[in-house]
Design a protein around this motif. Structure first.
Motif, PDB file in Angstrom:
ATOM      1  N   GLU A 201       0.626  -1.331  -0.238  1.00 49.84           N
ATOM      2  CA  GLU A 201      -0.399  -0.088   0.090  1.00 49.84           C
ATOM      3  C   GLU A 201       0.757   1.433  -0.583  1.00 49.84           C
ATOM      4  O   GLU A 201       0.629   2.006  -0.647  1.00 49.84           O
ATOM      5  CB  GLU A 201      -0.854   0.356   0.876  1.00 49.84           C
ATOM      6  CG  GLU A 201      -1.931  -1.072   1.404  1.00 49.84           C
ATOM      7  CD  GLU A 201      -3.366  -0.701   1.127  1.00 49.84           C
ATOM      8  OE1 GLU A 201      -3.653   0.149   0.544  1.00 49.84           O
ATOM      9  OE2 GLU A 201      -3.932  -1.562   0.345  1.00 49.84           O
ATOM     10  N   TYR A 202       2.023   1.140   0.890  1.00 49.38           N
ATOM     11  CA  TYR A 202       3.200   2.127   0.815  1.00 49.38           C
ATOM     12  C   TYR A 202       3.388   2.658  -0.337  1.00 49.38           C
ATOM     13  O   TYR A 202       3.543   3.895  -0.762  1.00 49.38           O
ATOM     14  CB  TYR A 202       3.825   2.451   1.866  1.00 49.38           C
ATOM     15  CG  TYR A 202       5.083   3.386   2.288  1.00 49.38           C
ATOM     16  CD1 TYR A 202       4.607   4.101   2.632  1.00 49.38           C
ATOM     17  CD2 TYR A 202       6.073   2.880   1.729  1.00 49.38           C
ATOM     18  CE1 TYR A 202       5.670   5.405   3.305  1.00 49.38           C
ATOM     19  CE2 TYR A 202       6.905   4.354   1.822  1.00 49.38           C
ATOM     20  CZ  TYR A 202       6.799   5.158   2.145  1.00 49.38           C
ATOM     21  OH  TYR A 202       7.492   6.273   2.528  1.00 49.38           O
ATOM     22  N   ALA A 203       3.627   1.672  -0.871  1.00 47.63           N
ATOM     23  CA  ALA A 203       4.821   1.873  -1.851  1.00 47.63           C
ATOM     24  C   ALA A 203       3.514   2.590  -3.277  1.00 47.63           C
ATOM     25  O   ALA A 203       4.001   2.835  -4.694  1.00 47.63           O
ATOM     26  CB  ALA A 203       5.158   0.226  -3.010  1.00 47.63           C
ATOM     27  N   GLN A 204       2.352   2.212  -3.346  1.00 48.39           N
ATOM     28  CA  GLN A 204       1.353   2.674  -4.241  1.00 48.39           C
ATOM     29  C   GLN A 204       0.372   4.002  -3.825  1.00 48.39           C
ATOM     30  O   GLN A 204      -0.202   4.572  -4.507  1.00 48.39           O
ATOM     31  CB  GLN A 204       0.259   1.444  -4.283  1.00 48.39           C
ATOM     32  CG  GLN A 204       0.776   0.300  -5.169  1.00 48.39           C
ATOM     33  CD  GLN A 204       1.502   0.463  -6.106  1.00 48.39           C
ATOM     34  OE1 GLN A 204       0.768   0.792  -7.493  1.00 48.39           O
ATOM     35  NE2 GLN A 204       1.842  -0.136  -6.923  1.00 48.39           N
ATOM     36  N   LEU A 205       0.687   5.129  -2.998  1.00 45.36           N
ATOM     37  CA  LEU A 205       0.104   5.638  -2.465  1.00 45.36           C
ATOM     38  C   LEU A 205       0.865   6.795  -4.020  1.00 45.36           C
ATOM     39  O   LEU A 205       1.758   7.029  -4.256  1.00 45.36           O
ATOM     40  CB  LEU A 205       1.163   6.583  -1.139  1.00 45.36           C
ATOM     41  CG  LEU A 205       0.749   5.943   0.327  1.00 45.36           C
ATOM     42  CD1 LEU A 205       1.516   6.400   1.101  1.00 45.36           C
ATOM     43  CD2 LEU A 205      -0.645   5.735  -0.017  1.00 45.36           C
ATOM     44  N   PRO A 206      -0.833   8.005  -4.233  1.00 44.60           N
ATOM     45  CA  PRO A 206      -0.667   8.636  -5.055  1.00 44.60           C
ATOM     46  C   PRO A 206       0.475   9.707  -4.677  1.00 44.60           C
ATOM     47  O   PRO A 206       0.641  10.161  -2.679  1.00 44.60           O
ATOM     48  CB  PRO A 206      -2.347   9.184  -5.234  1.00 44.60           C
ATOM     49  CG  PRO A 206      -2.949   8.703  -3.387  1.00 44.60           C
ATOM     50  CD  PRO A 206      -1.792   7.549  -3.184  1.00 44.60           C
ATOM     51  N   LYS A 207       0.955  10.698  -5.619  1.00 47.25           N
ATOM     52  CA  LYS A 207       2.223  11.100  -5.521  1.00 47.25           C
ATOM     53  C   LYS A 207       1.265  12.770  -5.066  1.00 47.25           C
ATOM     54  O   LYS A 207       0.209  12.846  -5.881  1.00 47.25           O
ATOM     55  CB  LYS A 207       3.184  11.763  -6.073  1.00 47.25           C
ATOM     56  CG  LYS A 207       3.834   9.771  -6.128  1.00 47.25           C
ATOM     57  CD  LYS A 207       4.263  10.087  -4.929  1.00 47.25           C
ATOM     58  CE  LYS A 207       5.421   8.242  -4.861  1.00 47.25           C
ATOM     59  NZ  LYS A 207       4.583   7.303  -5.222  1.00 47.25           N
ATOM     60  N   ASP A 208       1.562  13.613  -4.790  1.00 51.31           N
ATOM     61  CA  ASP A 208       1.439  15.062  -4.591  1.00 51.31           C
ATOM     62  C   ASP A 208      -0.181  15.163  -4.967  1.00 51.31           C
ATOM     63  O   ASP A 208      -1.580  15.978  -5.037  1.00 51.31           O
ATOM     64  CB  ASP A 208       1.517  15.738  -6.357  1.00 51.31           C
ATOM     65  CG  ASP A 208       2.937  15.694  -6.687  1.00 51.31           C
ATOM     66  OD1 ASP A 208       3.425  16.137  -5.617  1.00 51.31           O
ATOM     67  OD2 ASP A 208       2.888  15.661  -7.851  1.00 51.31           O
ATOM     68  N   VAL A 209      -0.467  14.352  -3.537  1.00 51.51           N
ATOM     69  CA  VAL A 209      -2.145  14.734  -2.695  1.00 51.51           C
ATOM     70  C   VAL A 209      -1.711  15.530  -1.841  1.00 51.51           C
ATOM     71  O   VAL A 209      -1.413  15.303  -0.636  1.00 51.51           O
ATOM     72  CB  VAL A 209      -3.073  13.656  -2.530  1.00 51.51           C
ATOM     73  CG1 VAL A 209      -3.972  13.567  -1.803  1.00 51.51           C
ATOM     74  CG2 VAL A 209      -2.087  12.613  -3.774  1.00 51.51           C
ATOM     75  N   LYS A 210      -3.333  16.389  -1.828  1.00 51.60           N
ATOM     76  CA  LYS A 210      -3.331  17.166  -0.325  1.00 51.60           C
ATOM     77  C   LYS A 210      -3.237  16.309   0.413  1.00 51.60           C
ATOM     78  O   LYS A 210      -4.440  15.812   1.022  1.00 51.60           O
ATOM     79  CB  LYS A 210      -4.138  17.925  -0.823  1.00 51.60           C
ATOM     80  CG  LYS A 210      -3.791  18.980  -2.070  1.00 51.60           C
ATOM     81  CD  LYS A 210      -4.975  20.222  -1.997  1.00 51.60           C
ATOM     82  CE  LYS A 210      -3.959  21.216  -3.249  1.00 51.60           C
ATOM     83  NZ  LYS A 210      -5.636  22.320  -2.863  1.00 51.60           N
ATOM     84  N   SER A 211      -2.896  17.102   2.236  1.00 55.96           N
ATOM     85  CA  SER A 211      -2.498  16.332   3.282  1.00 55.96           C
ATOM     86  C   SER A 211      -4.404  16.874   3.802  1.00 55.96           C
ATOM     87  O   SER A 211      -5.051  15.947   4.616  1.00 55.96           O
ATOM     88  CB  SER A 211      -1.852  16.559   3.899  1.00 55.96           C
ATOM     89  OG  SER A 211      -0.398  15.874   3.466  1.00 55.96           O
ATOM     90  N   ASP A 212      -4.548  17.592   3.763  1.00 57.84           N
ATOM     91  CA  ASP A 212      -6.092  18.440   3.974  1.00 57.84           C
ATOM     92  C   ASP A 212      -7.187  17.532   3.158  1.00 57.84           C
ATOM     93  O   ASP A 212      -8.302  17.859   3.576  1.00 57.84           O
ATOM     94  CB  ASP A 212      -6.296  20.115   4.276  1.00 57.84           C
ATOM     95  CG  ASP A 212      -6.353  20.107   2.922  1.00 57.84           C
ATOM     96  OD1 ASP A 212      -6.156  19.303   1.934  1.00 57.84           O
ATOM     97  OD2 ASP A 212      -6.715  21.339   2.216  1.00 57.84           O
ATOM     98  N   THR A 213      -7.203  16.053   2.415  1.00 56.99           N
ATOM     99  CA  THR A 213      -8.125  15.589   2.041  1.00 56.99           C
ATOM    100  C   THR A 213      -8.030  14.689   2.267  1.00 56.99           C
ATOM    101  O   THR A 213      -7.273  14.255   2.787  1.00 56.99           O
ATOM    102  CB  THR A 213      -7.895  15.413   0.465  1.00 56.99           C
ATOM    103  OG1 THR A 213      -6.693  15.112   0.068  1.00 56.99           O
ATOM    104  CG2 THR A 213      -7.608  17.124  -0.360  1.00 56.99           C
TER     105      THR A 213
END
Length: 754
Positions: free
Chosen positions: A176-188
């Motif tokens: 799951e960690y390896a597939q985390l989407p990049k450039d996603v806002k942390s407040d979502t």
């Protein structure tokens, strides 16, 4: 003769060898109620959640609480989830034999959730390794992320809040960690969900900070409490009505063969804020030098397996307490009798603890159930898996024994506890010319059939290799006897050699240090048949017959070494295992390194008596770190005063960390980490005693791991500022330096050897 079939034997067989019901521990309830404790921290967290949600509704701004159970398969995660659901009065679907566990409860999550109370719902992620249906059949990674996103979205959108309880395999977290989407806002919602996964994959350890937006760590892990952590998801900062506290219990970091951490009355004390987990305090030794393992999770579970009402006071009786006629020659019943003896049981548990150290991994609940069942029943015979009850198989063997069938005693002794515990070697090394006797119905043929697995089915088990390493039959220590000038091992060999005068089984009856529960009529029958057949073979006068007699003596010697070794708790490399246990206990206390720790330092680092060391970065194999520099070799230099090895215990994992001090004002940096298993421990003890030139013959991977740790001393970042040296064909040492004069940039200077 009257025989009976023990129903508990049926239960053991049906739940052994990875078959259905194995994962039902620790709280499955077969006939007879085999129960065990959950891993450390689970019961306290379950009680905490029950108490919190009994107070619902909460005030706005209060904390809801979630729970993640993290660990590999077989650690009791599913049963913990069922226990929690029961405590919250949530009805779960019954388990169905032969069907996989549901991924989530309810099965149609996220379309619906289970109601805990009016205005509060819950979802149970029972197996995060199963992909969600709405992500497609071929999608693996991302399912847990979507579960978290859907749950968090309810908070941020002011919908009915959902309590999340998740069982997560470590491997799934890495995926799951390896597939985390990049450039996603942390407040979502998806951004916060990704940060939760980041915390679970790499939780803060000791004073190591973890900066993850939206998450506040409340309880960090440390060497003595690596099983429990806690963090808060600050939903209120994003406009939600509640924050969420997340309890995380790591199920596979402590040994089930060591005492459960205990504080005042609980493992995790929730009467203080933040909660305080009790420290892990292993025995630091084996039974003969320390405490009893009966009160450990594994010890209590084993004790329930050998309770009298399952055997001679229940399962093995017919009517009016009359014992089954097979009882005295039944390996199952005699194995239970063996393990019921307190001293023999402790030494048996010590052997399993030694297997954990040798393998550098811990026995799970599933492993414990498998090995306890294996120790009592042995490897399954083909007939058992073709609907013949194991007790009927035993009765058949005893009838064959009474009728003079020489394969019967071999079949029975092959299921003794000391035969069951260690993998059976093959007989391929025997010469074909002596295999002709297999055609006859003799003891030799029965033994060869046994060793070539022609009568049964062999299962590969996770600790086979480590148990082979510590097999008492492989030990070379003398096993000193304080009451005799002769070693116990030499007495074992003598007992087999003298079997024509007195059989080994009769001889060890006279040894006061062997408990009587370690002896049975099974060995007596084997020795009687063995003596007769060896006498017959030697009387033939042929070379082949002599080899067959020699083969039988070796087979009996291996059995007797195992029988005596298991009874005494004497396994191969016992001193290395005890050094490991002592060093672990010392490391958890923060004490100075013991002999093993000093040996690890000598194994990896140059002598601390010199200020500068020379290492060869291009050497293909490990070599001694001393002043005897190899010829025709390039070296780089380093400052030995800034290097040291720290022995760290993270729960039940013992590590050697190579640390370097880069600047006096900055904290030390860990540049390499080495897991200490049996192979590394053996090598370290040799170096602690000054044997820097020798390497052990077991643990092939130990070479690569030692090289990797040593290679950190000559990494790219460290060699940028190092001096460059070389030796010529005579062994003279030279340094390559800058040339302060002339057009040639470098010059060669002869140096004294360090």
């Amino acid at each position: 003769m009257t025989f009976t079939a023990n129903s508990f034997v049926t239960w053991l067989l049906s739940r052994s060898y990875g078959q259905g019901g194995t994962v039902a521990l620790p709280n499955s309830t077969p006939e007879g109620d085999v129960l065990g404790q959950f891993p450390s921290g689970v019961e306290d967290v379950l009680q905490r959640l029950k108490d919190v949600y009994s107070l619902w509704p909460l005030s706005q701004g209060d904390d809801l609480e979630w729970c993640f159970l993290v660990g590999g398969p077989g650690n009791g995660k599913s049963e913990a989830l069922r226990a929690l659901a029961k405590s919250l009065n949530i009805q779960l679907p019954p388990k169905k034999a032969g069907e996989p566990a549901p991924r989530s409860i309810p099965h149609d999550w996220p379309r619906s959730a289970k109601q805990v109370a009016p205005g509060l719902e819950a979802v149970f992620i029972n197996d995060a390794s199963i992909p969600r249906d709405d992500l497609g059949a071929n999608t693996f990674s991302g399912s847990l992320l979507r579960d978290l996103e859907d749950t968090i979205g309810r908070f941020l959108d002011h919908q009915t809040p959902v309590v999340l309880f998740g069982n997560v395999n470590r491997g799934i977290l890495v995926e799951e960690y390896a597939q985390l989407p990049k450039d996603v806002k942390s407040d979502t919602a998806i951004g916060l969900a990704g940060n939760v996964i980041r915390w679970l994959v790499n939780p803060p350890f000791s004073n190591t900070p973890l900066e993850v937006k939206g998450i506040t760590t409340l309880v960090t892990l440390n060497p003595a409490t690596p099983y429990y952590g806690q963090f808060r998801i600050n939903f209120v900062n994003y406009g939600a009505n509640y924050n969420v506290i997340v309890h995380v219990v790591f199920l596979d970091v402590l040994s089930l063969l060591e005492p459960t951490p205990v504080g005042n009355e609980t493992v995790v004390d929730f009467s203080v804020n933040p909660p305080s987990p009790a420290p892990y305090q292993p025995f630091g030794s084996f039974y003969d030098e320390g405490g009893t393992r009966d009160q450990t999770i594994a010890g209590e579970l084993l004790t329930s397996f050998i309770a009298p009402d399952r055997w001679d006071q229940g399962g093995c009786t017919i009517e009016n307490g009359v014992l089954c006629s097979a009882f005295k020659k039944c390996p199952f019943a005699q194995n239970a009798r063996w393990l019921r003896n307190a001293v023999l049981r402790q030494r048996f548990l010590d052997i399993l603890r030694g297997a954990e150290i040798a393998a550098a991994r811990r026995l799970t609940y599933r492993d414990l159930l498998g090995y306890f069942s294996l120790s009592i029943l042995g490897q399954p015979e083909r007939a058992w898996l073709e609907n013949q009850h194991p007790c009927d198989w035993i009765a058949e063997g005893i009838r064959d024994l009474d009728n003079g069938n020489l394969s019967a005693p071999v079949r029975l002794i092959s299921h003794r506890v000391y035969s069951n515990l260690f993998p059976t070697p093959g007989a391929s090394s025997q010469k074909d010319e002596i295999a002709q006797a297999r055609l006859g119905k003799n003891l030799y043929g029965a033994v060869r059939d046994l060793l070539t697995s022609q009568n049964g089915i062999t299962f590969t088990r996770p600790f086979n290799s480590s148990l082979t390493d510590i097999d008492p039959a492989h030990d070379i220590d003398p096993w000193e006897d304080t009451d005799s000038k002769d070693s116990i091992r030499s007495r074992v060999f003598d007992a087999v050699e003298a079997l024509d005068e007195i059989t080994p089984s009769k001889e060890i009856e006279t040894w006061s240090f062997i408990p009587q529960e370690a002896l049975s009529e099974i060995e007596i029958d084997v020795d009687a048949a063995l003596r007769d057949e060896i006498s017959t073979e030697l009387g033939k006068g042929s070379r082949e017959a002599s080899l067959r007699a020699q083969f039988l003596r070796k087979w009996r010697t291996a059995l007797l070494l195992r029988q005596v070794g298991v009874a005494l708790g004497r396994v191969a490399f016992r001193s290395a295992l005890m050094a490991w246990l002592a060093q672990q206990e010392s490391a958890l206390r923060g004490a100075d390194p013991l002999e093993l720790g000093r040996g690890i330092s000598a194994l990896i680092l140059p002598s601390q008596s010199i200020s500068q060391y020379l290492l060869a970065p291009f050497r293909p194999r490990t070599y001694e770190l001393d002043s005897d520099l190899p010829k025709n070799t390039v070296f780089v230099s380093g400052n030995a005063r800034d290097l040291w090895v720290e022995i760290v215990s993270r729960g039940d994992t013992l590590l050697a960390e190579v640390r370097v001090l880069k600047a006096k004002s900055s904290p030390p940096e860990t540049i390499a980490s080495l897991v200490i298993d049996l192979a590394i421990a053996r090598e370290a003890l040799l170096h602690a005693n000054g044997y820097a030139a020798s390497f052990t013959e077991i643990g092939a991977s130990s070479f690569a791991r030692i090289e990797r740790a040593r290679a950190s001393l000559v990494s790219r970042s460290r060699t940028k500022t190092s001096g460059v040296y070389f030796t010529d064909h005579t062994g003279e040492l030279f340094q390559v330096t800058n040339n302060p004069v002339g057009s040639t940039p470098l010059r060669i200077v002869r140096r004294e050897r360090p």
